[in-house]
Design a protein around this motif. Structure first.
Motif, PDB file in Angstrom:
ATOM      1  N   GLY A   1       5.229  -0.983   2.476  1.00  0.00           N
ATOM      2  CA  GLY A   1       4.878   0.294   1.898  1.00  0.00           C
ATOM      3  C   GLY A   1       5.526   0.479   0.545  1.00  0.00           C
ATOM      4  O   GLY A   1       6.506  -0.199   0.203  1.00  0.00           O
ATOM      5  N   VAL A   2       4.976   1.388  -0.250  1.00  0.00           N
ATOM      6  CA  VAL A   2       5.540   1.699  -1.560  1.00  0.00           C
ATOM      7  C   VAL A   2       6.985   2.170  -1.394  1.00  0.00           C
ATOM      8  O   VAL A   2       7.317   2.894  -0.462  1.00  0.00           O
ATOM      9  N   GLY A   3       7.835   1.735  -2.313  1.00  0.00           N
ATOM     10  CA  GLY A   3       9.232   2.120  -2.273  1.00  0.00           C
ATOM     11  C   GLY A   3      10.124   1.094  -1.617  1.00  0.00           C
ATOM     12  O   GLY A   3      11.347   1.165  -1.721  1.00  0.00           O
ATOM     13  N   THR A   4       9.524   0.116  -0.943  1.00  0.00           N
ATOM     14  CA  THR A   4      10.318  -0.916  -0.279  1.00  0.00           C
ATOM     15  C   THR A   4      10.971  -1.824  -1.315  1.00  0.00           C
ATOM     16  O   THR A   4      10.330  -2.281  -2.261  1.00  0.00           O
TER      17      THR A   4
ATOM     18  N   SER B   1       0.850  -1.185   0.000  1.00  0.00           N
ATOM     19  CA  SER B   1       0.000   0.000   0.000  1.00  0.00           C
ATOM     20  C   SER B   1       0.885   1.234   0.000  1.00  0.00           C
ATOM     21  O   SER B   1       2.121   1.131   0.082  1.00  0.00           O
ATOM     22  N   ASN B   2       0.268   2.417  -0.073  1.00  0.00           N
ATOM     23  CA  ASN B   2       1.043   3.641  -0.156  1.00  0.00           C
ATOM     24  C   ASN B   2       1.995   3.801   1.022  1.00  0.00           C
ATOM     25  O   ASN B   2       3.109   4.288   0.872  1.00  0.00           O
ATOM     26  N   THR B   3       1.542   3.405   2.208  1.00  0.00           N
ATOM     27  CA  THR B   3       2.401   3.442   3.389  1.00  0.00           C
ATOM     28  C   THR B   3       2.431   2.056   4.022  1.00  0.00           C
ATOM     29  O   THR B   3       1.526   1.236   3.821  1.00  0.00           O
ATOM     30  N   GLU B   4       3.464   1.816   4.808  1.00  0.00           N
ATOM     31  CA  GLU B   4       3.551   0.541   5.507  1.00  0.00           C
ATOM     32  C   GLU B   4       2.382   0.380   6.474  1.00  0.00           C
ATOM     33  O   GLU B   4       1.830  -0.713   6.617  1.00  0.00           O
ATOM     34  N   ALA B   5       1.985   1.488   7.112  1.00  0.00           N
ATOM     35  CA  ALA B   5       0.872   1.424   8.060  1.00  0.00           C
ATOM     36  C   ALA B   5      -0.405   0.945   7.379  1.00  0.00           C
ATOM     37  O   ALA B   5      -1.165   0.158   7.944  1.00  0.00           O
ATOM     38  N   GLN B   6      -0.657   1.429   6.159  1.00  0.00           N
ATOM     39  CA  GLN B   6      -1.847   0.983   5.414  1.00  0.00           C
ATOM     40  C   GLN B   6      -1.763  -0.506   5.106  1.00  0.00           C
ATOM     41  O   GLN B   6      -2.744  -1.243   5.250  1.00  0.00           O
ATOM     42  N   ALA B   7      -0.594  -0.955   4.662  1.00  0.00           N
ATOM     43  CA  ALA B   7      -0.426  -2.371   4.326  1.00  0.00           C
ATOM     44  C   ALA B   7      -0.597  -3.252   5.560  1.00  0.00           C
ATOM     45  O   ALA B   7      -1.239  -4.305   5.508  1.00  0.00           O
ATOM     46  N   LEU B   8      -0.044  -2.795   6.679  1.00  0.00           N
ATOM     47  CA  LEU B   8      -0.130  -3.597   7.897  1.00  0.00           C
ATOM     48  C   LEU B   8      -1.551  -3.651   8.447  1.00  0.00           C
ATOM     49  O   LEU B   8      -1.930  -4.625   9.103  1.00  0.00           O
TER      50      LEU B   8
ATOM     51  N   ASP C   1      -2.503  -2.515  -3.400  1.00  0.00           N
ATOM     52  CA  ASP C   1      -3.808  -1.973  -3.043  1.00  0.00           C
ATOM     53  C   ASP C   1      -3.642  -0.543  -2.532  1.00  0.00           C
ATOM     54  O   ASP C   1      -3.019  -0.317  -1.495  1.00  0.00           O
ATOM     55  N   ASP C   2      -4.191   0.415  -3.273  1.00  0.00           N
ATOM     56  CA  ASP C   2      -4.069   1.832  -2.899  1.00  0.00           C
ATOM     57  C   ASP C   2      -2.603   2.247  -2.780  1.00  0.00           C
ATOM     58  O   ASP C   2      -2.176   2.825  -1.779  1.00  0.00           O
ATOM     59  N   VAL C   3      -1.829   1.965  -3.808  1.00  0.00           N
ATOM     60  CA  VAL C   3      -0.413   2.313  -3.761  1.00  0.00           C
ATOM     61  C   VAL C   3      -0.177   3.794  -4.064  1.00  0.00           C
ATOM     62  O   VAL C   3       0.919   4.307  -3.835  1.00  0.00           O
TER      63      VAL C   3
END
Length: 227
Positions: free
Chosen positions: A161-164, A105-112, A182-184
């Motif tokens: 998160g994106v960029g990883t 996802s756009n942020t790691e927090a969103q993905a987690l 998802d929502d990157v």
């Protein structure tokens, strides 16, 4: 002769008092009937009739194809994340369809948060655990990455998160077998050519140029994204 969903649900009512027959019937049917799986185990998310997008997902998933790339685009409020980042990964785990699922996802927090939603279902969805579980030896399950166990084996699920940079990550001998994006993009970022290019470069370097013989990717887009 395959029973219709209505006929099958009527059969389940008759099997309520035969616990093992009830479990076996659901386990066998839902392997290849994702729509019924969603109705039975995620009924609180499925209060309204499925739309064209949902039915297309169910039909596609039932094919069980490997080595393909899918892009889902639908308006906000279409339950895209619920379908692609919750219901399908849970089904994959229950039936051992994937060895290693990664969610971006756009942020790691969103993905987690998406990982947490999956984990919560595997821990707290009573009917799901009764039919397919237990998935974990105890309730102390990591929020960042976890391994769920079904009768078919183990599946690792990780969020980033994106960029990883994730090239080379493995679960044992297995590389990611399913990659979900998802929502990157953030809605405001689509207006910046620089940010769009940065995301595109990351996408190509980390995901596009892979061996897709066994891997599958699902990219979920909101209607605000540039297609």
């Amino acid at each position: 002769m395959t029973l219709s969903q209505a006929q099958f649900l009527a059969l389940l009512k008759k099997l309520r008092n035969d616990h093992e027959a009830f479990k076996t019937a659901i386990f066998t049917r839902c392997d290849s009937d994702l729509e019924l799986f969603a109705k039975i185990f995620f009924h609180r998310f499925c209060r309204y009739p499925f739309n064209v997008f949902h039915k297309d997902c169910f039909a596609r998933w039932n094919l069980g194809e490997r080595g393909v790339r899918w892009v889902d685009a639908a308006p906000r409020g279409s339950a895209k994340s619920t379908m692609v980042s919750l219901i399908k990964p849970v089904h994959d785990i229950c039936y051992g369809k994937e060895k290693y699922i990664t969610i971006f996802s756009n942020t790691e927090a969103q993905a987690l948060q998406k990982l947490k939603d999956i984990k919560n279902e595997l821990l707290e969805n009573e009917l799901l655990v009764n039919i397919y579980g237990p998935f974990f030896p105890n309730k102390r399950v990591s929020d960042k990455t976890f391994v769920a166990t079904s009768r078919f084996g183990q599946t690792m699920v990780s969020g980033f998160g994106v960029g990883t940079q994730v090239r080379g990550i493995r679960f044992g001998a297995d590389r990611p077998s399913k990659i979900i994006l998802d929502d990157v993009e953030l809605s405001e970022e689509v207006h910046s050519e620089l940010l769009r290019q940065k995301l595109e470069n990351w996408f190509k370097e980390e995901h596009l140029y892979r061996d897709w013989e066994t891997d599958r990717k699902s990219t979920r887009l909101n209607s605000s994204h540039r297609l």
